[in-house]
Design an enzyme around this catalytic site. Structure first.
Site, PDB file in Angstrom:
ATOM      1  N   HIS A 201       4.773  24.525 -17.057  1.00  0.00           N
ATOM      2  CA  HIS A 201       5.848  23.976 -16.218  1.00  0.00           C
ATOM      3  C   HIS A 201       6.589  25.113 -15.517  1.00  0.00           C
ATOM      4  CE1 HIS A 201       9.181  21.038 -15.373  1.00  0.00           C
ATOM      5  NE2 HIS A 201       9.853  22.182 -15.287  1.00  0.00           N
ATOM      6  N   GLU A 202       7.012  26.107 -16.280  1.00  0.00           N
ATOM      7  CA  GLU A 202       7.795  27.199 -15.706  1.00  0.00           C
ATOM      8  C   GLU A 202       6.951  28.109 -14.820  1.00  0.00           C
ATOM      9  OE1 GLU A 202      10.957  27.425 -15.671  1.00  0.00           O
ATOM     10  OE2 GLU A 202      11.220  25.694 -16.963  1.00  0.00           O
TER      11      GLU A 202
ATOM     12  N   HIS B  29       6.590  26.673 -11.411  1.00  0.00           N
ATOM     13  CA  HIS B  29       7.754  26.936 -10.550  1.00  0.00           C
ATOM     14  C   HIS B  29       7.625  28.311  -9.887  1.00  0.00           C
ATOM     15  CE1 HIS B  29      10.106  23.452 -11.462  1.00  0.00           C
ATOM     16  NE2 HIS B  29      10.315  23.753 -12.717  1.00  0.00           N
TER      17      HIS B  29
END
Length: 228
Positions: free
Chosen positions: A24-25, A28
C-alpha cells in the site's frame, strides 16, 4: 471456525497484514515517483522492507488490539512522504498518489481470490491430506483478501490523513482548498475522534458498519462460495 488466539490465526494475520500495508505505502511512493517526485525514493521509502514503513500505533498497537478483540484487523503504516510541487498538475497528481495505495490493496485481494478459485476444485482433497494447505486455503487466502479489502475501504474514507481525503480535495472547488489544507494540520485529532470518540458516544461503530457493508460484501463476490 478458527479461534482468534490460535497460533495459525496469529501467523496468518501477520503474513496478511504486513504485505498489505507495505505494498500500500510503496504504491503511494511509486506513483509519486512516476509523476516526477523523487522524495519517497530519496528517503528509501520505495523499499519492500517492512521496517521502513512501520508506524508504532497504526502498524502494531491498533491491529494487535483489534485482533485480540476479535474485530476486523486493519491499520496503517507510516505515510510515504511526497511533494505535490513536483507534479505538473498538483491536484490530479495528489489524487493519483492517494488512490494508488487502495488500488494496490484491491489488486492483492483479487490475486488472492484468483488463487482461491484456481484451487477450489482440489481444495477439499488437498486440505484432508495436508494440514498446511488447509490453513493456506481456508484461513490465509480469505484473511489476506479481507485484510486488503478492509485497508482499501478504510483508507478511502474522506477523513485526513486517510487516502480518501485526496478525493475530497480533488472535487472541492479551488477557492476552498486553502481552508481545507489548513484543516489538514488537525488531521490526527479528527481521525482519532471519528475512530474512537464517535463509537464511544453513539455506542455504534460507524466505521465497523461501513467496513462490514463494503469489504465483506465485495469479498463474498470475489471468493468461492463458503470461503468468506
Amino acid at each position: 471456525m478458527f479461534n482468534a488466539i490460535d497460533i495459525p490465526y496469529l501467523i496468518c494475520s501477520v503474513l496478511s497484514f504486513v504485505p498489505a500495508i507495505v505494498f500500500h505505502e510503496v504504491s503511494h511512493g511509486f506513483a509519486a515517483y512516476r509523476l516526477g517526485d523523487p522524495t519517497a525514493k530519496s528517503q528509501g521509502r520505495l523499499s519492500l522492507n517492512p521496517l521502513k514503513h512501520i508506524d508504532p500505533f497504526g502498524t502494531v498497537i491498533m491491529p494487535a488490539l483489534l485482533m485480540l478483540m476479535g474485530m476486523p484487523v486493519f491499520g496503517y503504516a507510516k505515510p510515504v512522504p511526497y511533494n505535490p510541487r513536483y507534479f505538473k498538475d498538483p491536484r490530479k497528481g495528489d489524487l493519483i498518489v492517494g488512490l494508488a495505495g487502495p488500488a494496490a490493496n484491491l489488486v492483492m485481494a483479487i490475486v488472492a481470490a484468483i488463487v482461491a478459485w484456481a484451487l477450489s476444485s482440489v481444495s477439499y482433497g488437498l486440505a484432508v491430506q495436508n494440514e498446511l494447505f488447509m490453513y493456506f486455503y481456508y484461513l490465509f487466502l480469505p484473511m489476506f483478501g479481507l485484510i486488503n479489502l478492509f485497508l482499501m475501504f478504510f483508507n478511502l474514507l474522506p477523513i485526513p490523513p486517510l487516502d480518501g481525503s485526496s478525493i475530497f480535495a480533488f472535487i472541492l472547488p479551488a477557492k476552498y482548498l486553502p481552508k481545507y489544507y489548513r484543516i489538514q494540520q488537525y488531521a490526527l485529532p479528527i481521525f482519532m475522534i471519528v475512530v474512537i470518540l464517535v463509537p464511544y458516544v453513539l455506542h455504534v461503530n460507524p466505521i465497523g458498519v461501513y467496513l462490514d457493508a463494503t469489504a465483506y460484501n465485495l469479498a463474498g463476490l470475489l471468493f468461492p462460495p463458503g470461503l468468506i
